[in-house]
Design a protein around this motif. Structure first.
Motif, short mmCIF file in Angstrom:
data_model
loop_
_atom_site.label_atom_id
_atom_site.label_comp_id
_atom_site.label_asym_id
_atom_site.label_seq_id
_atom_site.Cartn_x
_atom_site.Cartn_y
_atom_site.Cartn_z
N ILE A 1 0.85 -1.20 0.00
CA ILE A 1 0.00 0.00 0.00
C ILE A 1 0.88 1.25 0.00
O ILE A 1 0.64 2.20 -0.75
CB ILE A 1 -0.91 0.01 1.26
N ALA A 2 1.92 1.22 0.83
CA ALA A 2 2.79 2.39 0.97
C ALA A 2 3.50 2.73 -0.34
O ALA A 2 3.61 3.90 -0.71
CB ALA A 2 3.82 2.14 2.08
N VAL A 3 3.97 1.70 -1.05
CA VAL A 3 4.67 1.95 -2.32
C VAL A 3 3.70 2.52 -3.35
O VAL A 3 4.00 3.50 -4.03
CB VAL A 3 5.33 0.66 -2.84
N LEU A 4 2.51 1.94 -3.43
CA LEU A 4 1.54 2.46 -4.38
C LEU A 4 1.19 3.91 -4.07
O LEU A 4 1.03 4.75 -4.96
CB LEU A 4 0.26 1.62 -4.36
N GLU A 5 1.12 4.21 -2.78
CA GLU A 5 0.81 5.57 -2.34
C GLU A 5 1.85 6.57 -2.88
O GLU A 5 1.50 7.66 -3.32
CB GLU A 5 0.81 5.58 -0.80
N ILE A 6 3.11 6.16 -2.86
CA ILE A 6 4.18 7.02 -3.37
C ILE A 6 3.97 7.30 -4.86
O ILE A 6 4.11 8.43 -5.32
CB ILE A 6 5.57 6.37 -3.15
N PHE A 7 3.61 6.26 -5.61
CA PHE A 7 3.36 6.48 -7.04
C PHE A 7 2.21 7.45 -7.25
O PHE A 7 2.27 8.31 -8.13
CB PHE A 7 3.06 5.14 -7.73
N LYS A 8 1.17 7.32 -6.42
CA LYS A 8 0.02 8.22 -6.55
C LYS A 8 0.44 9.66 -6.28
O LYS A 8 0.01 10.59 -6.96
CB LYS A 8 -1.07 7.81 -5.56
N GLU A 9 1.30 9.84 -5.28
CA GLU A 9 1.74 11.19 -4.91
C GLU A 9 2.69 11.79 -5.94
O GLU A 9 2.96 12.98 -5.92
CB GLU A 9 2.47 11.15 -3.55
N HIS A 10 3.25 10.94 -6.82
CA HIS A 10 4.18 11.42 -7.83
C HIS A 10 3.73 11.03 -9.22
O HIS A 10 4.53 10.56 -10.04
CB HIS A 10 5.59 10.89 -7.54
N SER A 11 2.47 11.23 -9.47
CA SER A 11 1.92 10.93 -10.80
C SER A 11 2.62 11.76 -11.86
O SER A 11 2.83 12.96 -11.70
CB SER A 11 0.43 11.24 -10.78
N GLY A 12 3.03 11.10 -12.94
CA GLY A 12 3.70 11.82 -14.03
C GLY A 12 5.20 11.92 -13.85
O GLY A 12 5.90 12.37 -14.74
N VAL A 13 5.70 11.48 -12.69
CA VAL A 13 7.14 11.51 -12.45
C VAL A 13 7.71 10.12 -12.67
O VAL A 13 7.06 9.11 -12.36
CB VAL A 13 7.45 11.98 -11.00
N HIS A 14 8.93 10.05 -13.21
CA HIS A 14 9.56 8.76 -13.47
C HIS A 14 10.52 8.45 -12.34
O HIS A 14 11.60 9.02 -12.27
CB HIS A 14 10.29 8.79 -14.80
N LEU A 15 10.11 7.54 -11.47
CA LEU A 15 10.87 7.27 -10.25
C LEU A 15 11.77 6.07 -10.39
O LEU A 15 11.36 5.03 -10.91
CB LEU A 15 9.90 7.03 -9.10
N SER A 16 13.00 6.20 -9.92
CA SER A 16 13.88 5.03 -9.79
C SER A 16 13.51 4.31 -8.50
O SER A 16 12.87 4.88 -7.61
CB SER A 16 15.34 5.46 -9.75
N VAL A 17 13.95 3.06 -8.37
CA VAL A 17 13.62 2.28 -7.18
C VAL A 17 14.23 2.94 -5.95
O VAL A 17 13.61 3.00 -4.89
CB VAL A 17 14.11 0.83 -7.33
#
Lengths: 150, 150
Positions: free
Chosen positions: A24-40
């Motif tokens: 849940i926590a990881v998905l939350e990070i993606f939601k908070e950074h929509s449109g950003v390309h995140l490295s692991v």
DNA sequence: CTTAGTGCAAAGCTTTTGCACTGCA
DNA sequence: TGCAGTGCAAAAGCTTTGCACTAAG
């Protein structure tokens, strides 16, 4: 609980997977950074703020899982990291791996995917190659950088 | 000496670089495998046949050099290796990073670059982004694999 | 002769894996 | 309670780097 979380939990259950706080926590990070390309590594740093005991290996495993479930898209910008971005948040059709990479400031922009349809049709007709996915990277100079140089 | 070798030597000298047997040998491998996307390890294995005492590090350094001199193109097919192919051997305009990757057999085909011109023009007009280079990967199923499945 | 280039081995990076422990179902 | 999931550390795999030696100019 947000509706994205409910949706995520349903998908996990449908696949016989467990709902964990880490996922849940990881998905939350993606939601908070929509449109950003995140490295692991970046995801790891963000998640640790909310969930300090999480391990890097778990982030790697979760990201692979999310990618297999097609909840996030894998992007390789050739900077030495594999990057991911959330793919189904906005109402529009999911834009698939189309990126404008500014050679000056490094900013990454996205653009729609319908522009490639005629190209793929042509390839099917002439080469007999059936395209099912595509990844397009265009390198150049963005509006801002061009204006600043003048 | 072939005309490609003379051309290569001239470029090296123009840049104040030395002409070594190792550099010639690596370029020779690319010439012998025109159109193939070679990983550094593969190049190393090929070169060793003609030049057994060469070191892997030298191949890495040579390949970087050739890439900077724009004699070869860097390609990332997301298989865990960075790959390279010779770019200026055939008479036609150099085809820039356009690949059809078969998801079934793994074969990689190339296609021309002029098909993207209208797309790039559109992006310049609508987004103000000036494209100077592009990298396109299309994933799908090649003619052979489609025929064999039926 | 001078110093760029080489070969070897070690180190650096991201990513994966083994294994005992934890916690979801 | 049973087993998927986790955390840690070690390992793996590609690539880079340090250093003494070699050879091109």
């Amino acid at each position: 609980m947000t509706k994205e979380q409910s949706y995520f939990k349903k998908i996990l259950k449908d696949h016989g997977l467990k709902v964990t706080n880490q996922r849940i926590a990881v998905l939350e990070i993606f939601k908070e950074h929509s449109g950003v390309h995140l490295s692991v590594e970046e995801i790891y740093d963000f998640v640790k703020k909310d969930y300090p005991e999480i391990g890097l290996a778990t982030v790697y495993r979760t990201v692979q899982l999310l990618s297999e479930l097609e909840l996030i898209d894998k992007v390789n910008l050739d900077d030495g990291y594999v990057r991911y971005e959330i793919g189904v948040m906005d109402g529009e059709k999911s834009h698939h791996h189309h990126h404008l990479i500014c050679l000056s400031c490094g900013e990454v922009f996205a653009f729609g995917e319908d522009m490639l349809d005629s190209l793929e049709e042509h390839i099917d007709k002439t080469l007999g190659f059936k395209v099912v996915d595509h990844q397009v990277k265009l390198f150049g100079y963005c509006k801002n950088c061009r204006e600043n140089e003048n």
